[in-house]
Design a protein around this motif. Sequence first.
Motif, short mmCIF file in Angstrom:
data_model
loop_
_atom_site.label_atom_id
_atom_site.label_comp_id
_atom_site.label_asym_id
_atom_site.label_seq_id
_atom_site.Cartn_x
_atom_site.Cartn_y
_atom_site.Cartn_z
N ALA A 132 43.85 85.81 -3.55
CA ALA A 132 44.74 86.92 -3.21
C ALA A 132 45.22 86.69 -1.79
N ARG A 133 46.37 87.25 -1.47
CA ARG A 133 46.87 87.13 -0.10
C ARG A 133 45.77 87.61 0.84
N ASP A 134 45.60 86.90 1.95
CA ASP A 134 44.53 87.20 2.90
C ASP A 134 45.03 88.16 3.97
N PRO A 135 44.62 89.44 3.92
CA PRO A 135 45.08 90.41 4.91
C PRO A 135 44.62 90.08 6.33
N ALA A 136 43.45 89.45 6.48
CA ALA A 136 42.96 89.09 7.81
C ALA A 136 43.87 88.04 8.45
#
Length: 149
Positions: A132-136
């Motif tokens: 999943a896209r990495d929010p960090a």
Amino acid sequence: MIDTNETEWKEIVIRFVTGTITLLVALVILALAPLSVSAQQKPTIAGDYAGTLGPLHVMLHLQVDAAGRVTGTLDSPDRGAIGIHCANFRIDGQSLAFSVPAVRGAWRGTFAADGTLSGTWDQGYSLPLNFARDPAALAEKASKTGVTL
């Protein structure tokens, strides 16, 4: 008294004009349709992704150049491995595959417009590996560039 030929001629002209306008509208709709379809079917895969392979955290970093060529690296932070080169990227529709020569592994799966990559890691045996896209990573890039998300 109305001349029959004149009435028929007017009806022919009206049909011709109406048909021409209908044809032009249809052509405009057909010309614009591929633009909206292609915009919907081409999600960008460039970015940073996070996933887990069993108990291990895995990070995938993908870039796409102006010519559409994909490059990337893989991190396994739990193992202290950062920047492992990925190769042989293949995209076919929504399918994506690449290899990781240094560890003799490969990933195959699909990507979705919502930023998820769903697939399987194969390194002599297969395990599910979804990203999943990495929010960090997005937050870190924003802080470095001064752009708020």
